[in-house]
Enzyme design. Sequence first.
Site, short mmCIF file in Angstrom:
data_model
loop_
_atom_site.label_atom_id
_atom_site.label_comp_id
_atom_site.label_asym_id
_atom_site.label_seq_id
_atom_site.Cartn_x
_atom_site.Cartn_y
_atom_site.Cartn_z
N LYS A 260 0.88 -1.18 0.02
CA LYS A 260 -0.05 -0.03 0.03
C LYS A 260 0.80 1.33 0.08
O LYS A 260 0.68 2.17 -0.82
CB LYS A 260 -0.91 0.11 1.00
CG LYS A 260 -1.83 1.30 1.34
CD LYS A 260 -2.27 1.47 2.59
CE LYS A 260 -1.16 2.31 3.56
NZ LYS A 260 -1.68 2.65 4.75
N CYS A 330 -19.29 6.13 5.76
CA CYS A 330 -19.15 4.48 5.93
C CYS A 330 -18.10 4.27 6.93
O CYS A 330 -16.91 3.62 6.88
CB CYS A 330 -18.72 3.96 4.45
SG CYS A 330 -18.92 2.13 4.31
N CYS A 337 -25.75 4.94 7.11
CA CYS A 337 -26.34 4.38 5.86
C CYS A 337 -27.49 5.41 5.64
O CYS A 337 -28.12 5.31 4.31
CB CYS A 337 -26.90 3.02 6.22
SG CYS A 337 -25.48 1.87 6.28
N CYS A 340 -26.40 8.03 3.46
CA CYS A 340 -25.53 7.55 2.14
C CYS A 340 -26.35 7.52 0.72
O CYS A 340 -27.71 6.98 1.05
CB CYS A 340 -24.81 6.39 2.52
SG CYS A 340 -23.83 5.60 0.97
N CYS A 346 -26.46 -0.32 -2.14
CA CYS A 346 -25.35 -1.16 -1.54
C CYS A 346 -26.12 -2.42 -0.57
O CYS A 346 -27.27 -2.46 0.15
CB CYS A 346 -24.77 -0.08 -0.27
SG CYS A 346 -23.66 -0.98 0.84
#
Length: 403
Positions: A260, A330, A337, A340, A346
Amino acid sequence: MLHVRCSTRVCHVVPCVTMTSPYFMHSRSVITRSGAQNAASSLRSKLTDRRSNVDPVCSVAVKVKVEEEEEEARIVAQRPSSAPLSTGGCQPKTGTLPLCAHSRRKRQVKVEYEKDEGVTPVKTEHWEPPDWKKQLGYIREMRSGRDAPVDNMGAKKCYDPEAAAHVRRFQVLVSLMLSSQTKDQVTAAAMQKLRAHGCTVEHILTTDDEALGKLIYPVGFWRTKVRYLKLTSAMLQNEFAGDIPDSVEGLVRLPGVGPKMAHLAMDIAWDQVSGIGVDTHVHRISNRLGWLKEPSKNPEETRKALEEWLPRELWSESNWLLVGFGQQVCLPVSPLCSVCLNQYSCPSAHKISPTKRPEAGSPRSPKPKTEPEQESTVKRERTKKEPLPTPVPPTAQRRRLKK
């Protein structure tokens, strides 16, 4: 033509065939079917005698010609007569042609492969999530404010823009090493102290471990990161002249640098997109949105799965989009949620997220309920620890009652 052989007892007529080949014109010998083999053997002996008299310098060219002559003689001797024999003459058929040189050349063989009609070719279909474009567009809309911690305190904001190019690249690498298991606010504060002290390869090597630990405290695993910073700085000075490597293979060789960090360093420091930088936020959101064929267990598996279908021009943008989205909406625990825009597409929306276990001793930590067997064991342990009362003799009890 007929030749008559007479003897005292038997007279018989033998039909013959006159050979028109130039090799037999000089001898005009009679060859019958029974004597064809003798003629071929005599011809072979003549050819071998002729081969022995050839100059050795041009033996290679003569050898090829002699082999062709032998082959033609063998074919003529073994081939049966095409015309029927008659008593009136033995001339060959006028329609037959002598063997030519070009008829003995090797013909090219054309190889053709039969097609398997029953086997169908395997088609590799490009897999991608059904609603990923719409979901990514909603995430861009929710991240349009650019007010997440990664936007103001990420690795792109932690280096000194006025420093030399190799120093800027080194500071980007240091900020990425400190950001592991650490919030961006803590990483940015540690980088400010390091830059004030002198965040270069030379200053890191000349600073002792205790002073370096005080500069980066309280980043996660700060003692381990002090050791990694020292080892990485020494390796950069010895092998790369104080600069960081310009490849993922070279970056992952550094102590404390993973895939990463390597991909993010290539993007930020060298302006080269080599892969997707997947941290805990990108790993979590990709699994929640269903952007993977199968749920992945670690960020490295998530990176490989995303790079299989996500277009390369989105690799650089996807990291800061998903990281900021994970910091604001998130969340790891109790995601928002209801606010969102992807709550209707989702697959993980409005589901109970795994609750974080509170620390021991906190007011919200539940007290464990003891079962009857556990209560009995607790009482036994208490009786063992507490001293038992001394028994009082009965005479003393009577005196107390009288009084």
